[in-house]
Scaffold this active site. Structure first.
Site, PDB file in Angstrom:
ATOM      1  N   HIS A  91       0.876  -1.392  -0.185  1.00  0.00           N
ATOM      2  CA  HIS A  91       0.324  -0.030   0.131  1.00  0.00           C
ATOM      3  C   HIS A  91       1.131   1.418   0.246  1.00  0.00           C
ATOM      4  CE1 HIS A  91      -2.978   3.164   1.024  1.00  0.00           C
ATOM      5  NE2 HIS A  91      -4.040   2.144   0.774  1.00  0.00           N
ATOM      6  N   GLU A 151      -7.625  -4.686  -0.213  1.00  0.00           N
ATOM      7  CA  GLU A 151      -8.596  -5.566  -1.147  1.00  0.00           C
ATOM      8  C   GLU A 151      -8.666  -6.368  -1.250  1.00  0.00           C
ATOM      9  OE1 GLU A 151      -9.917  -3.877  -3.649  1.00  0.00           O
ATOM     10  OE2 GLU A 151      -8.502  -2.012  -4.242  1.00  0.00           O
TER      11      GLU A 151
HETATM   12  N1  COA Z   1       3.687  -7.693  -4.691  1.00  0.00           N
HETATM   13  C1  COA Z   1       5.529  -8.017  -4.934  1.00  0.00           C
HETATM   14  N2  COA Z   1       5.797  -6.975  -5.414  1.00  0.00           N
HETATM   15  C2  COA Z   1       5.382  -5.590  -4.808  1.00  0.00           C
HETATM   16  C3  COA Z   1       4.126  -5.731  -4.363  1.00  0.00           C
HETATM   17  C4  COA Z   1       2.965  -7.255  -4.487  1.00  0.00           C
HETATM   18  N3  COA Z   1       2.150  -6.448  -3.906  1.00  0.00           N
HETATM   19  N4  COA Z   1       3.849  -4.733  -4.089  1.00  0.00           N
HETATM   20  C5  COA Z   1       5.025  -2.986  -3.618  1.00  0.00           C
HETATM   21  N5  COA Z   1       6.049  -4.569  -3.996  1.00  0.00           N
HETATM   22  C6  COA Z   1       7.650  -4.076  -4.722  1.00  0.00           C
HETATM   23  C7  COA Z   1       7.629  -3.435  -6.100  1.00  0.00           C
HETATM   24  O1  COA Z   1       8.585  -4.146  -6.751  1.00  0.00           O
HETATM   25  C8  COA Z   1       8.878  -2.062  -5.821  1.00  0.00           C
HETATM   26  O2  COA Z   1       9.936  -3.103  -5.560  1.00  0.00           O
HETATM   27  P1  COA Z   1      11.449  -3.158  -6.047  1.00  0.00           P
HETATM   28  O3  COA Z   1      11.832  -1.932  -5.261  1.00  0.00           O
HETATM   29  O4  COA Z   1      12.483  -4.196  -5.394  1.00  0.00           O
HETATM   30  O5  COA Z   1      11.390  -2.712  -7.183  1.00  0.00           O
HETATM   31  C9  COA Z   1       8.995  -2.227  -3.708  1.00  0.00           C
HETATM   32  O6  COA Z   1       7.582  -3.306  -3.604  1.00  0.00           O
HETATM   33  C10 COA Z   1       8.451  -1.402  -3.559  1.00  0.00           C
HETATM   34  O7  COA Z   1       7.132  -0.908  -4.514  1.00  0.00           O
HETATM   35  P2  COA Z   1       5.987   0.127  -5.275  1.00  0.00           P
HETATM   36  O8  COA Z   1       5.456   0.137  -6.050  1.00  0.00           O
HETATM   37  O9  COA Z   1       7.630   1.677  -5.301  1.00  0.00           O
HETATM   38  O10 COA Z   1       5.215   0.740  -4.380  1.00  0.00           O
HETATM   39  P3  COA Z   1       4.039   1.291  -3.455  1.00  0.00           P
HETATM   40  O11 COA Z   1       3.980   2.051  -2.787  1.00  0.00           O
HETATM   41  O12 COA Z   1       4.271   2.871  -5.315  1.00  0.00           O
HETATM   42  O13 COA Z   1       3.415   0.901  -4.217  1.00  0.00           O
HETATM   43  C11 COA Z   1       0.745  -0.622  -4.317  1.00  0.00           C
HETATM   44  C12 COA Z   1       1.808   0.544  -3.921  1.00  0.00           C
HETATM   45  C13 COA Z   1      -1.038  -0.618  -3.709  1.00  0.00           C
HETATM   46  C14 COA Z   1       0.601   0.200  -6.069  1.00  0.00           C
HETATM   47  C15 COA Z   1       1.590  -1.488  -4.414  1.00  0.00           C
HETATM   48  O14 COA Z   1       1.645  -1.904  -3.175  1.00  0.00           O
HETATM   49  C16 COA Z   1       1.035  -2.905  -5.680  1.00  0.00           C
HETATM   50  O15 COA Z   1       0.838  -2.748  -6.757  1.00  0.00           O
HETATM   51  N6  COA Z   1      -0.092  -3.653  -5.051  1.00  0.00           N
HETATM   52  C17 COA Z   1      -0.633  -4.672  -5.934  1.00  0.00           C
HETATM   53  C18 COA Z   1      -1.922  -4.698  -6.533  1.00  0.00           C
HETATM   54  C19 COA Z   1      -2.888  -4.250  -4.832  1.00  0.00           C
HETATM   55  O16 COA Z   1      -3.032  -4.625  -3.982  1.00  0.00           O
HETATM   56  N7  COA Z   1      -3.226  -2.801  -5.064  1.00  0.00           N
HETATM   57  C20 COA Z   1      -4.570  -2.688  -4.248  1.00  0.00           C
HETATM   58  C21 COA Z   1      -4.176  -1.042  -2.961  1.00  0.00           C
HETATM   59  S1  COA Z   1      -4.899  -1.076  -2.030  1.00  0.00           S
END
Ligand code: COA
Length: 381
Positions: free
Chosen positions: A257, A317
């Site tokens: 998140h 979610e």
């Molecule tokens: N599964 C695997 N790896 C994940 C992950 C997940 N669900 N969420 C984040 N990561 C990893 C990323 O690949 C990244 O790794 P890296 O630095 O080695 O490349 C790291 O964790 C940080 O990710 P980042 O995209 O910068 O975090 P964010 O804060 O921008 O992302 C979300 C937040 C929610 C977009 C992200 O966690 C995600 O895509 N989750 C899955 C989709 C989801 O459940 N969305 C609903 C949110 S309420």
């Protein structure tokens, strides 16, 4: 004067004051109208929560009756709106979110004048009718007329299936609607407030918010979560299924998140609600809930192994998928059902914005060319 410092994605920029919800991402706490989510969501009816967001206090019994009646009287949508939703349902390429956007925009046909307060109730009341009508037509049936004697949540399930839902189903859905009704200044809420700040009308503001919610980065994860859970339920091996996804470089849906560094407090509330639902409802499959628990545990362990130090925990979610699947909301309607809940927050934010409005108008930092000279078209190469 502002500076030219770029804040990409407006991360951590504060642009509004709100009394509607407070998120503490470090502690994993969420207050809705001042109440801890875990107290409000399982106990309140959706009508009570919607009243709380509008009035900054819970209603008395008489006020609740009156509010409920008012909302129930606004559930039917104009024929022209229903025709537009029907057209969306008959077009395979239009999702439930497209239908909700089309239906939301058409709600201006249901009013004589623009009035923020009245519009806000109309939007909250009519959203379930739009989504259910889409679903009935999409699945080859006819829309079911709303029933004013049922609660907001019960009537939504009734319009989806044509049958009166069980108490456990209603309680489960209602807990979901309360749990996601508001969540600070997320992208769709910001969209709604920005449109409201131009002193446009609420139907326009909420139509824009639906457009923002449609994007997969905002409300799209529970569908893929359900797919994972159904697959794991069949194979019985969460760890190898999830490991395969991670090895393929995929993200595990329902985890991580932007704001929370600990387990999303909504996940806890929805997990408890799902546990109660699957134990209580005869149609609930307790083994499916067990699969969800095992999958969550395996996913959190694997994320710690694959992404150490990232603090990737369960988000809202994951248990949204478990709970909505249980109470009988089809996967195709997960995002639109999020809209059915969040319209309670969006409309309250618009009203809050209008209380002391100032046009939302940030700046951009110009990175284009300068000093160009006009060239007549014949002279361009
Ligand atoms: N599964 C695997 N790896 C994940 C992950 C997940 N669900 N969420 C984040 N990561 C990893 C990323 O690949 C990244 O790794 P890296 O630095 O080695 O490349 C790291 O964790 C940080 O990710 P980042 O995209 O910068 O975090 P964010 O804060 O921008 O992302 C979300 C937040 C929610 C977009 C992200 O966690 C995600 O895509 N989750 C899955 C989709 C989801 O459940 N969305 C609903 C949110 S309420």
């Amino acid at each position: 004067m502002g500076t030219d410092e770029l804040r990409e994605g407006l991360e951590n920029v504060v642009v509004a004051e709100t009394r509607l919800s407070r998120i503490d991402g470090e502690a994993g706490e969420l207050l809705i109208g001042g109440y801890p989510l875990e107290e409000l969501a399982p106990n309140a009816t959706f009508e009570e929560t919607a009243f709380l967001l509008r009035n900054d206090r819970l209603p008395t019994a008489d006020e609740l009756d009156e509010f409920r009646e008012r909302l129930a009287s606004l559930r039917s949508i104009p024929d022209a709106a229903l025709d537009a939703v029907r057209a969306a349902a008959e077009d395979e390429s239009e999702s439930a979110m497209d239908a909700l956007r089309i239906g939301a925009a058409s709600l201006s046909l249901a009013r004589d004048d623009e009035d923020p307060e009245a519009d806000s109730l109309l939007l909250v009341a009519a959203f379930p009718t739009i989504v259910a009508a889409y679903w009935r037509v999409r699945s080859g049936g006819e829309p079911v007329d709303p029933r004013p004697d049922l609660s907001h949540a019960a009537n939504y399930l009734y319009m989806l299936t044509g049958e009166e839902p069980s108490e456990a189903e209603v309680r489960g859905l209602e807990t979901y609607l309360n749990a996601v009704v508001d969540h600070g200044l997320n992208a769709s809420t910001f969209t709604a407030r920005t449109i409201a700040s131009t002193e446009s009308d609420l139907v326009s503001a909420i139509t824009g918010a639906v457009g923002a919610l449609k994007g997969p980065l905002h409300g799209g994860a529970p569908g893929p979560v359900l797919e994972t859970l159904l697959d794991v339920h069949e194979s019985g091996d969460a760890e190898s299924y999830l490991r395969q996804q991670l090895d393929a470089g995929e993200r595990l849906m329902g985890f991580g998140h932007r704001v929370y560094r600990v387990r999303d407090p909504r996940a806890a509330v929805l997990s408890d609600a799902a546990e109660r639902f699957y134990a209580a409802d005869s149609s609930g499959d307790e083994a499916f809930f067990e699969t969800a628990l095992e999958t969550e545990e395996a996913a959190v362990d694997l994320l710690a192994e694959y992404k150490p130090g990232r603090d990737l925990e369960t988000n809202v979610e994951f248990y949204t998928a478990v709970l909505l699947h249980g109470v009988g909301v089809p996967r195709e309607l997960f995002s639109a059902t999020f809209g059915v809940a969040r319209v309670g927050g969006w409309t309250a934010h618009c009203l809050e914005q209008l209380e002391d409005n100032r046009l939302i108008r940030p700046r951009s930092s110009y990175v284009g060319a300068t000093g160009r000279e006009w060239t007549p078209i014949e002279a361009r190469e």
